[in-house]
Write an enzyme that holds these catalytic residues in place. Structure first.
Site, PDB file in Angstrom:
ATOM      1  N   LEU A   7      40.233  39.032  38.239  1.00 31.65           N
ATOM      2  CA  LEU A   7      39.946  40.111  39.140  1.00 31.65           C
ATOM      3  C   LEU A   7      41.402  40.735  39.760  1.00 31.65           C
ATOM      4  O   LEU A   7      42.047  39.825  40.391  1.00 31.65           O
ATOM      5  CB  LEU A   7      39.391  39.486  40.517  1.00 31.65           C
ATOM      6  CG  LEU A   7      37.726  38.882  39.989  1.00 31.65           C
ATOM      7  CD1 LEU A   7      37.229  38.242  41.213  1.00 31.65           C
ATOM      8  CD2 LEU A   7      37.038  39.802  39.023  1.00 31.65           C
ATOM      9  N   ALA A   8      41.600  42.112  39.457  1.00 32.01           N
ATOM     10  CA  ALA A   8      42.866  42.408  39.867  1.00 32.01           C
ATOM     11  C   ALA A   8      42.695  44.087  40.047  1.00 32.01           C
ATOM     12  O   ALA A   8      43.655  44.803  39.933  1.00 32.01           O
ATOM     13  CB  ALA A   8      43.908  42.302  38.496  1.00 32.01           C
ATOM     14  N   GLY A  35      42.281  45.036  43.273  1.00 34.68           N
ATOM     15  CA  GLY A  35      42.691  45.088  44.865  1.00 34.68           C
ATOM     16  C   GLY A  35      43.901  45.912  45.124  1.00 34.68           C
ATOM     17  O   GLY A  35      44.467  45.894  44.244  1.00 34.68           O
ATOM     18  N   ARG A  44      50.000  44.400  51.679  1.00 35.68           N
ATOM     19  CA  ARG A  44      50.808  43.605  52.240  1.00 35.68           C
ATOM     20  C   ARG A  44      52.236  43.257  51.550  1.00 35.68           C
ATOM     21  O   ARG A  44      53.337  43.172  52.051  1.00 35.68           O
ATOM     22  CB  ARG A  44      50.277  42.004  52.675  1.00 35.68           C
ATOM     23  CG  ARG A  44      49.516  42.319  53.978  1.00 35.68           C
ATOM     24  CD  ARG A  44      49.000  40.806  54.403  1.00 35.68           C
ATOM     25  NE  ARG A  44      47.874  40.474  53.506  1.00 35.68           N
ATOM     26  CZ  ARG A  44      47.432  39.305  53.372  1.00 35.68           C
ATOM     27  NH1 ARG A  44      47.701  38.408  54.181  1.00 35.68           N
ATOM     28  NH2 ARG A  44      46.309  39.421  52.658  1.00 35.68           N
ATOM     29  N   THR A  55      34.605  41.143  45.554  1.00 37.09           N
ATOM     30  CA  THR A  55      34.640  40.704  44.406  1.00 37.09           C
ATOM     31  C   THR A  55      33.516  40.324  43.647  1.00 37.09           C
ATOM     32  O   THR A  55      33.816  40.274  42.267  1.00 37.09           O
ATOM     33  CB  THR A  55      35.382  39.147  44.826  1.00 37.09           C
ATOM     34  OG1 THR A  55      34.101  38.593  45.947  1.00 37.09           O
ATOM     35  CG2 THR A  55      36.569  39.027  45.481  1.00 37.09           C
ATOM     36  N   GLU A  72      33.094  33.249  54.665  1.00 38.80           N
ATOM     37  CA  GLU A  72      34.418  33.820  54.634  1.00 38.80           C
ATOM     38  C   GLU A  72      34.910  33.459  56.031  1.00 38.80           C
ATOM     39  O   GLU A  72      34.308  33.389  56.839  1.00 38.80           O
ATOM     40  CB  GLU A  72      34.448  35.295  54.349  1.00 38.80           C
ATOM     41  CG  GLU A  72      34.041  35.649  52.854  1.00 38.80           C
ATOM     42  CD  GLU A  72      35.135  34.740  51.966  1.00 38.80           C
ATOM     43  OE1 GLU A  72      36.181  35.096  51.975  1.00 38.80           O
ATOM     44  OE2 GLU A  72      34.570  34.107  51.066  1.00 38.80           O
ATOM     45  N   ASN A  88      38.004  27.753  49.211  1.00 39.19           N
ATOM     46  CA  ASN A  88      37.709  28.361  47.771  1.00 39.19           C
ATOM     47  C   ASN A  88      38.904  28.669  47.444  1.00 39.19           C
ATOM     48  O   ASN A  88      39.583  29.632  47.897  1.00 39.19           O
ATOM     49  CB  ASN A  88      36.553  29.562  48.058  1.00 39.19           C
ATOM     50  CG  ASN A  88      36.314  30.131  46.980  1.00 39.19           C
ATOM     51  OD1 ASN A  88      36.733  29.990  45.848  1.00 39.19           O
ATOM     52  ND2 ASN A  88      35.640  31.460  47.056  1.00 39.19           N
ATOM     53  N   TYR A 123      88.454  46.743  24.674  1.00 35.13           N
ATOM     54  CA  TYR A 123      87.198  47.570  24.493  1.00 35.13           C
ATOM     55  C   TYR A 123      86.868  47.693  23.199  1.00 35.13           C
ATOM     56  O   TYR A 123      87.575  48.255  22.596  1.00 35.13           O
ATOM     57  CB  TYR A 123      87.196  48.427  25.357  1.00 35.13           C
ATOM     58  CG  TYR A 123      85.714  49.327  25.048  1.00 35.13           C
ATOM     59  CD1 TYR A 123      84.443  48.800  25.308  1.00 35.13           C
ATOM     60  CD2 TYR A 123      85.694  50.799  24.275  1.00 35.13           C
ATOM     61  CE1 TYR A 123      83.381  49.331  25.177  1.00 35.13           C
ATOM     62  CE2 TYR A 123      84.590  51.079  24.044  1.00 35.13           C
ATOM     63  CZ  TYR A 123      83.464  50.693  24.338  1.00 35.13           C
ATOM     64  OH  TYR A 123      82.085  51.190  24.135  1.00 35.13           O
TER      65      TYR A 123
HETATM   66  C1  UD1 Z   1      38.287  35.672  48.114  1.00 33.65           C
HETATM   67  C2  UD1 Z   1      37.305  34.654  48.396  1.00 33.65           C
HETATM   68  C3  UD1 Z   1      37.378  33.671  49.310  1.00 33.65           C
HETATM   69  C4  UD1 Z   1      38.577  32.859  48.646  1.00 33.65           C
HETATM   70  C5  UD1 Z   1      40.036  33.718  48.342  1.00 33.65           C
HETATM   71  C6  UD1 Z   1      40.992  33.165  47.377  1.00 33.65           C
HETATM   72  C7  UD1 Z   1      35.115  36.206  48.097  1.00 33.65           C
HETATM   73  C8  UD1 Z   1      34.326  37.065  49.143  1.00 33.65           C
HETATM   74  N1  UD1 Z   1      36.091  35.734  48.930  1.00 33.65           N
HETATM   75  O1  UD1 Z   1      38.767  36.255  49.381  1.00 33.65           O
HETATM   76  O2  UD1 Z   1      36.405  32.778  49.440  1.00 33.65           O
HETATM   77  O3  UD1 Z   1      39.106  31.820  49.415  1.00 33.65           O
HETATM   78  O4  UD1 Z   1      39.396  34.665  47.635  1.00 33.65           O
HETATM   79  O5  UD1 Z   1      42.066  33.692  47.294  1.00 33.65           O
HETATM   80  O6  UD1 Z   1      35.317  36.109  46.934  1.00 33.65           O
HETATM   81  N2  UD1 Z   1      39.235  42.268  43.974  1.00 33.65           N
HETATM   82  C9  UD1 Z   1      38.677  43.063  43.075  1.00 33.65           C
HETATM   83  N3  UD1 Z   1      37.728  44.025  43.612  1.00 33.65           N
HETATM   84  C10 UD1 Z   1      37.506  44.012  44.714  1.00 33.65           C
HETATM   85  C11 UD1 Z   1      37.860  43.047  45.631  1.00 33.65           C
HETATM   86  C12 UD1 Z   1      38.930  42.264  45.199  1.00 33.65           C
HETATM   87  O7  UD1 Z   1      39.187  43.257  41.949  1.00 33.65           O
HETATM   88  O8  UD1 Z   1      36.845  44.807  45.211  1.00 33.65           O
HETATM   89  C13 UD1 Z   1      40.318  41.361  43.434  1.00 33.65           C
HETATM   90  C14 UD1 Z   1      41.532  41.224  44.257  1.00 33.65           C
HETATM   91  O9  UD1 Z   1      42.260  42.242  43.425  1.00 33.65           O
HETATM   92  C15 UD1 Z   1      42.092  39.644  44.147  1.00 33.65           C
HETATM   93  C16 UD1 Z   1      40.569  39.001  44.084  1.00 33.65           C
HETATM   94  O10 UD1 Z   1      39.645  39.879  43.913  1.00 33.65           O
HETATM   95  O11 UD1 Z   1      42.726  39.503  43.039  1.00 33.65           O
HETATM   96  C17 UD1 Z   1      40.378  38.395  45.583  1.00 33.65           C
HETATM   97  O12 UD1 Z   1      40.082  39.497  46.352  1.00 33.65           O
HETATM   98  P1  UD1 Z   1      40.526  39.445  47.843  1.00 33.65           P
HETATM   99  O13 UD1 Z   1      40.411  40.614  48.615  1.00 33.65           O
HETATM  100  O14 UD1 Z   1      42.045  38.890  47.848  1.00 33.65           O
HETATM  101  O15 UD1 Z   1      39.624  38.244  48.344  1.00 33.65           O
HETATM  102  P2  UD1 Z   1      40.013  37.325  49.475  1.00 33.65           P
HETATM  103  O16 UD1 Z   1      39.243  38.204  50.718  1.00 33.65           O
HETATM  104  O17 UD1 Z   1      41.338  36.793  49.850  1.00 33.65           O
END
Ligand code: UD1
Ligand code: CA
Length: 458
Positions: free
Chosen positions: A9-10, A12, A16, A80, A155, A170, A365
């Site tokens: 999943l990448a 986001g 920050r 996610t 969460e 998690n 050189y």
């Molecule tokens: C998520 C988990 C949380 C866990 C944490 C670990 C959920 C609801 N929560 O939270 O329980 O402790 O990861 O780091 O899953 N991403 C997408 N599309 C989206 C949203 C996210 O690809 O629509 C990707 C982000 O780029 C990232 C990953 O999913 O690589 C996690 O997303 P992030 O928003 O960081 O989730 P957390 O709120 O940290």
């Protein structure tokens, strides 16, 4: 046998990081952080990798495209759960699906293997990798019943005060069977963030009577996620330490791991000694029994066995066995040194081939040149390879002797065993075995000091 598909999943944004570069592309130990995740997933047995991309997807796809990698686009970042659902069309029904995050560069294959083995032997429908954290804030918390069975994940933003006290979190890393996609379609956005939470599929699967398990990781460091640049620096340091450990275990001496920076793809042969303040980067390959440093920087270069590189920079070059480089030499891209070459202090070489046993010991050189074997280049020699418009080649054949402070105005050839006189500006070829000298005859004025005195007294 079922295939393992890793879904990273990448999509986001990584707000920050405050960066124009996509978060997952920020380099750690010389490669994008997500590339560490991909490498470890492969090592743990993932047969194919699917990257869910969204924000900055053009950058990400351009940088990461390669064999065995597929991209699926999540147009809007709805959570996610929604992100994983995008991978459905490219996953087969029999696959084991391993979900990963793109921002955990410290992840190691061992942790994933453990998760996969556990998931398989337990015949689980879903297994989440968890960790105990002294500071669990920000993470989803693992809720277990009295018997210790997983009930759900809550969460941080949705958690009660009591739930927030739970220190099992998690990791965001899971194994699923294909059923996860039907569960994902049941998700709602009924939560504080209004997102489709992947974590809610666990509840859905449990309610269907499926087996859902939580496996605590054996290595907490592995799941460390990067959200800002100070976490990036922490990961960098950890990977650096690991790399030094790995090299030392394989028989490389590192005088001071604290000040030694070796990027992850570098390989170094046995009994090589790395001295402090040395950086070895990119795809560099260092041979056995070398001495590198102190204070050397080697980038994407090959260094032969038994070679010394003291306080010097070597970039995109190939150095043979038993060469002696530095201190303070600069080998620029396209330099090839054959075996036993000596390059001394304040010498710059660019895009040149230097034959075996040749020596360029001081203050020179050499650019766009080809030197044969056993050539000796005197101090202060310059190849004048550039006329402001074009670059021209210099050829120096075997055994030639270039006198100190020679200017070689290219294109020019110095024949085998030819000699140039010190201080000459050579504009014409010097045939083999001859002397090329270009300088005004020296004048000697007798009694110069006496005359000076007389002039001044008058
Ligand atoms: C998520 C988990 C949380 C866990 C944490 C670990 C959920 C609801 N929560 O939270 O329980 O402790 O990861 O780091 O899953 N991403 C997408 N599309 C989206 C949203 C996210 O690809 O629509 C990707 C982000 O780029 C990232 C990953 O999913 O690589 C996690 O997303 P992030 O928003 O960081 O989730 P957390 O709120 O940290
Ligand atoms: Ca996160």
């Amino acid at each position: 046998m079922s295939k393992i598909t890793g879904v990273v999943l990448a999509a986001g944004k990584g707000v920050r990081m405050r960066s124009a570069l996509a978060k997952v592309l920020h380099p750690v130990a010389g490669i994008p952080m997500v590339s560490h995740v991909i490498r470890e997933a492969r090592e743990a047995g993932a047969d194919q990798l699917v990257l869910v991309v969204g924000h900055d997807r053009d950058q990400v796809m351009e940088k990461l495209a390669g064999p065995g990698i597929q991209f699926v686009v999540q147009e809007e970042q709805l959570g996610t759960g929604h992100a994983l659902l995008q991978a459905e069309p490219v996953v087969s029904k029999s696959d084991l699906i391993m979900v990963l995050c793109g921002d955990t560069p410290l992840l190691q294959a061992d942790s994933l293997r453990r998760l996969i083995d556990f998931h398989k032997t337990q015949k689980s429908a879903a297994t989440v990798l968890t960790a105990r954290m002294s500071d669990p804030s920000g993470y989803g918390r693992i809720i277990r019943d009295e018997a210790g069975e997983l009930i759900r994940i809550v969460e941080e933003k949705d958690a009660s005060q009591d739930e927030k006290k739970i220190d099992e979190i998690n990791s965001g890393i899971y194994c699923f069977d294909y059923q996860v996609f039907s569960a994902l379609k049941q998700l709602t956005t009924n939560n504080v963030q209004g997102e489709y939470y992947l974590t809610d599929t666990l509840v859905e699967l449990i309610s269907k009577g499926r087996r859902v398990l939580a496996l605590p990781t054996a290595n907490e460091e592995d799941i460390y996620g990067i959200n800002d640049r100070s976490q990036l620096a922490f990961a960098e340091k950890k990977l650096r330490q690991r790399k030094c450990q790995e090299l030392m275990a394989a028989g490389v001496t590192i005088i001071d791991p604290e000040t030694t920076y070796v990027q992850s793809r570098v390989t170094i042969g046995q009994d090589t000694i790395i001295e402090p303040f040395t950086m070895i980067e990119g795809n560099s390959v260092i041979g056995e029994r070398c001495a590198i440093g102190p204070g050397s920087r080697i980038v994407n270069s090959i260094i032969g066995a038994g070679t010394k590189v003291d306080s010097s920079r070597v970039v995109e070059s190939e150095v043979g066995d038993r060469c002696d480089i530095g201190p303070y030499a600069y080998l620029r891209p396209g330099t090839i040194l054959k075996q036993g070459v000596k390059i001394g202090d304040f010498v710059e070489i660019k895009k040149s081939l230097i034959g075996a046993g040749s020596k360029i010991p001081h203050l020179s050189y050499v650019g766009d040149a080809t030197l044969g074997q056993n050539v000796n280049v005197g101090a202060g020699t310059i190849t004048c390879n550039y006329d402001g418009k074009n670059k021209y080649p210099t050829l120096i054949e075997d055994g030639a002797f270039i006198g100190s402070n020679t200017n070689l105005v290219a294109p020019v050839t110095i024949g085998e065993k030819a000699v140039t006189g010190a201080g000459s500006t050579i504009t014409k070829d010097v045939p083999p075995f001859s002397l090329g000298v270009e300088r005004a005859p020296q004048k000697v004025i007798d009694n110069w000091q006496e005359r000076e005195k007389m002039d001044n007294n008058e």
